[in-house]
Design an enzyme around this catalytic site. Structure first.
Site, PDB file in Angstrom:
ATOM      1  N   SER A   6      11.162  -6.945  42.215  1.00  0.00           N
ATOM      2  CA  SER A   6      12.058  -5.973  42.816  1.00  0.00           C
ATOM      3  C   SER A   6      13.485  -6.142  42.262  1.00  0.00           C
ATOM      4  O   SER A   6      13.663  -6.157  41.047  1.00  0.00           O
ATOM      5  CB  SER A   6      12.015  -6.121  44.347  1.00  0.00           C
ATOM      6  OG  SER A   6      12.628  -5.037  44.986  1.00  0.00           O
ATOM      7  N   ARG A  38      16.422  -2.623  58.562  1.00  0.00           N
ATOM      8  CA  ARG A  38      15.217  -3.401  58.259  1.00  0.00           C
ATOM      9  C   ARG A  38      13.947  -2.618  58.570  1.00  0.00           C
ATOM     10  O   ARG A  38      12.969  -2.682  57.839  1.00  0.00           O
ATOM     11  CB  ARG A  38      15.239  -4.710  59.044  1.00  0.00           C
ATOM     12  CG  ARG A  38      14.101  -5.662  58.706  1.00  0.00           C
ATOM     13  CD  ARG A  38      14.097  -6.055  57.244  1.00  0.00           C
ATOM     14  NE  ARG A  38      13.287  -7.245  57.013  1.00  0.00           N
ATOM     15  CZ  ARG A  38      13.193  -7.857  55.849  1.00  0.00           C
ATOM     16  NH1 ARG A  38      13.840  -7.381  54.791  1.00  0.00           N
ATOM     17  NH2 ARG A  38      12.460  -8.933  55.700  1.00  0.00           N
ATOM     18  N   ASP A  80       2.588   0.726  45.237  1.00  0.00           N
ATOM     19  CA  ASP A  80       4.033   0.542  45.415  1.00  0.00           C
ATOM     20  C   ASP A  80       4.712   1.885  45.172  1.00  0.00           C
ATOM     21  O   ASP A  80       4.722   2.392  44.054  1.00  0.00           O
ATOM     22  CB  ASP A  80       4.521  -0.510  44.416  1.00  0.00           C
ATOM     23  CG  ASP A  80       6.011  -0.824  44.565  1.00  0.00           C
ATOM     24  OD1 ASP A  80       6.704  -0.154  45.351  1.00  0.00           O
ATOM     25  OD2 ASP A  80       6.481  -1.756  43.880  1.00  0.00           O
ATOM     26  N   HIS A 122       4.928  -2.185  47.898  1.00  0.00           N
ATOM     27  CA  HIS A 122       5.939  -2.980  47.199  1.00  0.00           C
ATOM     28  C   HIS A 122       5.804  -4.467  47.542  1.00  0.00           C
ATOM     29  O   HIS A 122       6.048  -5.334  46.705  1.00  0.00           O
ATOM     30  CB  HIS A 122       7.320  -2.460  47.602  1.00  0.00           C
ATOM     31  CG  HIS A 122       8.445  -3.053  46.816  1.00  0.00           C
ATOM     32  ND1 HIS A 122       8.537  -2.933  45.451  1.00  0.00           N
ATOM     33  CD2 HIS A 122       9.533  -3.765  47.202  1.00  0.00           C
ATOM     34  CE1 HIS A 122       9.636  -3.553  45.034  1.00  0.00           C
ATOM     35  NE2 HIS A 122      10.251  -4.056  46.068  1.00  0.00           N
ATOM     36  N   ASP A 123       5.430  -4.746  48.776  1.00  0.00           N
ATOM     37  CA  ASP A 123       5.271  -6.129  49.223  1.00  0.00           C
ATOM     38  C   ASP A 123       4.223  -6.906  48.430  1.00  0.00           C
ATOM     39  O   ASP A 123       4.173  -8.137  48.523  1.00  0.00           O
ATOM     40  CB  ASP A 123       4.862  -6.151  50.707  1.00  0.00           C
ATOM     41  CG  ASP A 123       6.060  -6.335  51.625  1.00  0.00           C
ATOM     42  OD1 ASP A 123       7.180  -6.492  51.118  1.00  0.00           O
ATOM     43  OD2 ASP A 123       5.857  -6.321  52.853  1.00  0.00           O
TER      44      ASP A 123
END
Lengths: 386, 386
Positions: free
Chosen positions: B154, B224, B319, B352-353
């Site tokens: 990232s 968040r 992602d 994405h994680d």
């Protein structure tokens, strides 16, 4: 120069329902009003009515202008008018502000007859079914037994679907545009962030901000900014804004730098000036709850089996809020239930917002479908067809 | 039972830089500290060092535990350790909290020597280039002339890219994982909503909340929650949470109803307890600004031409924050610049994680690539290879 395809100057009307109504949640409203507009003329057997169901931030003012110098026309003016795809020369079109709205119908900002103060936090949570119920009461009032068509985009499409299940005999055609049979976890997640932005704004006062001479402007602004991201496509946003800088240079601060920031903050500011925070909460919650298959063991086809309407389902290629896959779920369920359904996936760069845009193939599709509907319910005189 | 593949108990160290440093924005910091951890042993010619660059909310504590009873290990513990893909038996691995961070390195919450109070709003905006600059100063301090590899996911991948451009001779391999050559308008838009949530929180006090005994918890929480939606895939979220209700029934209110709401609010609450709001702003701004092609007429290949590193670029199928297409842009630019690049697109449901997850094909890829790197810089003794 007057636009010969405009419905012209229109005026909202109000229908008052003075008896208590029980809502799907079990809550009771002692009375309510619905504000609505109509365009075109109801024919002799009241068979040419079209109901337009609005989405999250929509309302009854769908076409035309209230004053000659109004800057903007109704929110779907490109679609509705004499000679337009929803042709007011042949249809009687109704736009209604949903119950719980903030454009004139009874909603959280209305005065509760029990207390003489705004409902605020005491306004009941609504389901799509409640909107259909109250819209049906309005139709009764207007003498409309069956709609030629019920049409809606996004959350409006959900209302059209619900109508076709709850009142099968009252819907001849249901046009379900850029919609979904239920929200995904991601959809709910975006809604919850928007709600939390509003609810945690200190100016929200637990929903009773009316008494504090303030509105949760910060929360509404964030909710709208976030919403806008999901209405546009990544590509469309890229084409329109890209990484364009307002001043051409990095400024190393937190004021607006990129054009996209300017656009979103402007949209958020504008929205927070006029939209009611409690209505926003209600609308997103109705979206989350919508799931007609829920009482049919999750089987949407089973839910749709009772429908009698014919369906047109429309999706847009770059819509990622309610992607074409979601529309195909609806189409599949309708086919499994042996219903008459047409489906079109429209090429568009405009994401979810595409359903509001003037786009030639999309409008041609709507025009063609609805011309057939008009021929069914309100045929042209013999000489006009020659 | 001790984990034989863990780096075990580790302790952070602090490097103090007492001379003023000029930043890319032109601003000057009078002094700064970087907190870092190291795992493994630097070899005789200091050729086996790997730098791990962290992403938005990461830090220096990449592997192992500070205390035997720490619940969680470092944030990339599944990747780093003896016998793991980033093998601390062969590499000397460095994790560093970036300048501007909130885990020990000098950041907005640090005391400004000029005023004796926290920097707050006076802490300068940073670019990825500033992190690379200060990481290079740390490398000098540690006697590392060239890194065997610089690795990041990232925003961390952007640092690896920037390193390869700014210090071509100091990067043997750059591993750029789940990253992008620059943000899209949509990426910037999400960042700006997060920033506006923080900045408009009344507890933000223009960035100087430290003096008010409060933190902009509401804003951080929203930022968040929103971030998390973009880290997960729609499908992955659907599989994990779907439309599951906490109580099995609709409750017609605004408390947690769907499991996804519970998850996001929990993540938001937890984050707002420990993360610094100004650091969050800085990190997102560095993301927005990153665009190495900017000074090369938008031509990324031209920007990469000076690089000497070999590259591994990795993306993950679901992602959507930094989609595989964005990694392919990097690969194409590297190929156009005639660089040595390997590319892998890993099948994953984790969005994405995924770059943080233990996934067999992903880890096998990293293991294979880095074993070759280790053979180059720190070959095993003859007997071990037999």
């Amino acid at each position: 120069m007057p636009d010969s395809h405009s419905v012209g100057i229109v005026a909202p009307q109000t229908a008052v329902f003075d008896a208590p109504i029980q809502l799907a949640s079990g809550a009771v409203l002692p009375r309510f009003e619905l504000v609505y507009e109509t365009y075109g003329t109801l024919n002799a057997d009241a068979s040419n009515a079209i109901l337009i169901c609005h989405a999250l931030s929509g309302h009854h003012h769908v076409a035309g202008r209230h004053q000659p110098d109004d800057k903007a026309a109704g929110w779907w003016d490109n679609m509705i008018g004499p000679g337009k795809p929803i042709d007011t020369d042949r249809f009687f079109v109704i736009g209604v502000n949903n119950l719980g709205g903030c454009h004139g119908s009874t909603g959280p900002a209305s005065i509760s007859p029990d207390t003489g103060t705004p409902y605020g936090s005491r306004f009941p949570v609504l389901l799509v079914a409640d909107w259909v119920h109250t819209q049906a009461m309005l139709a009764d009032r207007l003498g409309i037994r069956q709609f030629a068509a019920i049409i809606g985009g996004s959350l409006g499409g959900m209302q059209a679907l619900r109508w076709s299940i709850t009142h099968p005999e009252r819907v001849r055609h249901a046009l379900v545009i850029a919609s979904a049979p239920k929200l995904t976890a991601q959809n709910i997640a975006f809604n919850d962030v928007a709600r939390q932005a509003i609810i945690t704004d200190p100016d929200f006062h637990g929903g009773d901000f009316y008494g504090f001479d303030t509105v949760p402007r910060r929360g509404l602004r964030l909710a709208r900014m976030l919403g806008h991201i999901t209405y546009l496509s990544d590509d469309g946003m890229g084409e329109k804004f890209g990484r364009m800088l307002r001043s051409g240079e990095y400024k190393f601060g937190y004021d607006v730098e990129f054009e996209i920031e300017s656009y979103l903050r402007y949209q958020g500011d504008k929205f927070s000036d006029y939209f009611d925070a409690n209505t926003y909460l209600l609308m997103t919650k109705a979206l989350d709850y919508f799931d007609p298959a829920r009482h049919y063991g999750g089987d949407l086809a089973e839910a749709m089996r009772q429908a009698q309407a014919r369906f047109l389902v429309v999706s847009f290629t770059t819509d990622w809020r309610f992607a074409p896959d979601r529309s195909r779920e609806i189409v599949k369920a309708l086919l499994d239930a042996k219903k008459d359904v047409s489906y079109a996936e429209i090429e568009s760069a405009h994401g979810h917002d595409a359903f509001l845009m003037e786009d030639a193939p999309y409008h041609a599709l709507m025009r063609g479908y609805l011309a057939r509907v008009a021929d069914e319910v309100n045929p042209l005189p013999q000489e006009a067809r020659a």
